[in-house]
Design an enzyme around this catalytic site. Structure first.
Site, PDB file in Angstrom:
ATOM      1  N   LYS A 183      82.106  16.883  47.609  1.00 44.38           N
ATOM      2  CA  LYS A 183      82.282  16.968  46.161  1.00 44.38           C
ATOM      3  C   LYS A 183      82.149  15.774  45.362  1.00 44.38           C
ATOM      4  O   LYS A 183      81.647  15.488  44.421  1.00 44.38           O
ATOM      5  CB  LYS A 183      83.528  17.584  45.861  1.00 44.38           C
ATOM      6  CG  LYS A 183      83.546  19.184  45.860  1.00 44.38           C
ATOM      7  CD  LYS A 183      84.728  19.803  44.730  1.00 44.38           C
ATOM      8  CE  LYS A 183      84.593  21.510  45.120  1.00 44.38           C
ATOM      9  NZ  LYS A 183      85.593  22.121  44.311  1.00 44.38           N
ATOM     10  N   LYS A 212      76.053  31.477  46.477  1.00 50.64           N
ATOM     11  CA  LYS A 212      75.829  31.787  45.075  1.00 50.64           C
ATOM     12  C   LYS A 212      75.263  30.988  44.249  1.00 50.64           C
ATOM     13  O   LYS A 212      74.899  31.314  43.216  1.00 50.64           O
ATOM     14  CB  LYS A 212      77.246  32.125  44.285  1.00 50.64           C
ATOM     15  CG  LYS A 212      78.305  31.061  44.315  1.00 50.64           C
ATOM     16  CD  LYS A 212      79.605  31.408  43.677  1.00 50.64           C
ATOM     17  CE  LYS A 212      80.941  30.283  44.025  1.00 50.64           C
ATOM     18  NZ  LYS A 212      82.122  30.764  43.749  1.00 50.64           N
ATOM     19  N   LYS A 218      73.146  31.120  55.030  1.00 51.77           N
ATOM     20  CA  LYS A 218      74.061  31.924  54.547  1.00 51.77           C
ATOM     21  C   LYS A 218      73.832  32.148  52.908  1.00 51.77           C
ATOM     22  O   LYS A 218      73.161  31.386  52.336  1.00 51.77           O
ATOM     23  CB  LYS A 218      75.341  31.311  54.362  1.00 51.77           C
ATOM     24  CG  LYS A 218      76.623  32.146  54.530  1.00 51.77           C
ATOM     25  CD  LYS A 218      77.823  31.334  54.479  1.00 51.77           C
ATOM     26  CE  LYS A 218      78.987  31.879  53.526  1.00 51.77           C
ATOM     27  NZ  LYS A 218      79.962  31.101  52.935  1.00 51.77           N
TER      28      LYS A 218
END
Ligand code: TRP
Length: 331
Positions: A115, A200, A197
């Site tokens: 992050k 989103k 995978k």
């Protein structure tokens, strides 16, 4: 443990846009704990602000996330559903546990490293101490079991270490939690690139099926799903696209691999994709409808939040008074 009852806690980011991967891999499983455990599911808005948020959107997504989880089968009467910032003990214990978490431990967290690379302009202290707040969420309720995705394993292990450290210094205070990481839950892959995978945040709109997609969207996405040139519906190494579609079809129909292979024996991929689309759209229909119904009833969602926060605060208070005593805070 709370009294005689074992406790499940999990936190979910108010990020919206959940995929069928999130649904089949995690959310659908949450409701099955409520018969045997005392369950707390928390929308973690305090965690959300470790990256910049647009306030109006954060507020909207907080309602949406609650509504979506309820639409996926979490009954507010059987589970304590609440919003993190509405129970002030989370922030309070978060600070205390900051003082029991080592700089070196936090520096090793891979999510922090990822992050901070992604948000290089805003590497704030909250982003760094995110895991101690997560430990506070868990330890406040004397949690036994934490269902999370594999990506949270490192944070969970740190929460255990913090609990053990605190207990060792101050005597038994916190239940030491175990993770429940469902590694064999169906891993749903991208429809466009079935070796990766389903995520989103995938920029390719055809790669991802969202829980709240319309039937038309769903049918179109499956129609375009990447397959192979064998034209035979069977589970096999190297047939990543078809394997993924079989997994999704099975998840929504409850059929076995053999049943699926038999059903589509001698039929083309076109037929199969259409059937997977139908099964998925039908399986999600009740979720979509319930979400629409709940979202239109803000007052009801607010009453769920309020009851959940009251209930959570009751248990949190018990842990906090124990912690305050152990630390030497004057009452
Ligand atoms: N960090 C978790 C995630 O990003 C969310 C979370 C916050 C959580 N607090 C938690 C998960 C406590 C489990 C328990 O998915």
């Amino acid at each position: 443990m709370l009294g005689e009852q074992k406790v499940v806690f999990s936190g979910v980011q108010p990020s919206g846009n959940l995929t069928i991967g999130n649904y089949l891999g995690a959310i659908k499983n949450f409701s099955r704990f409520s018969d045997t455990y005392k369950t707390f599911y928390c929308v973690v808005d305090l965690h959300a602000i470790t990256v910049r948020q647009v306030p109006a959107e954060l507020r909207r997504r907080t309602y949406e996330t609650l509504a979506l989880y309820m639409a996926c089968g979490l009954d507010e009467k059987k589970n304590t559903l609440f919003v993190q910032s509405q129970v002030s003990a989370h922030a309070e214990l978060g600070w205390i546990l900051d003082c029991y978490t080592m700089f070196g431990e936090l520096s090793r967290m891979t999510q922090f490293k990822d992050k901070s690379a992604k948000h290089a302009q805003n590497i704030n202290a909250g982003l760094f101490t995110y895991p101690s707040l997560m430990a506070a969420d868990i330890l406040l309720y004397q949690t036994d079991v934490v269902p999370v995705g594999i990506d949270q394993k490192q944070h969970l292990e740190l929460a255990r270490d913090i609990a053990l450290r605190f207990n060792q210094l101050h005597g038994d205070t916190f239940t030491v939690p175990d993770g429940y990481i469902n590694t064999d839950t169906m891993k749903i892959m991208s429809l466009a690139e079935p070796t990766a995978k389903m995520s989103k945040s995938d920029p390719n709109p055809n790669a991802v099926v969202y829980i709240l997609d319309t039937k038309d969207d769903i049918m179109r996405k499956f129609k375009r799903a990447v397959t192979d040139s064998e034209a035979c519906v069977r589970m096999a190494e190297g047939k990543d696209g078809i394997n993924n579609l079989i997994t999704i079809y099975r998840a929504f129909t409850g059929k076995t691999v053999e049943e699926v292979e038999r059903e589509f024996d001698g039929r083309g991929y076109g037929d199969f994709k259409e059937a997977v689309g139908e099964a998925c759209a039908e399986g999600l229909r009740p979720v979509r409808e319930e979400f629409a119904r709940l979202s239109a009833d803000k007052a009801f969602l607010e009453s769920v939040m309020k009851n959940g926060a009251d209930e959570a605060a009751y248990y949190a208070r018990k842990t906090m008074s124990k912690v305050r005593r152990k630390l030497g805070f004057v009452n």
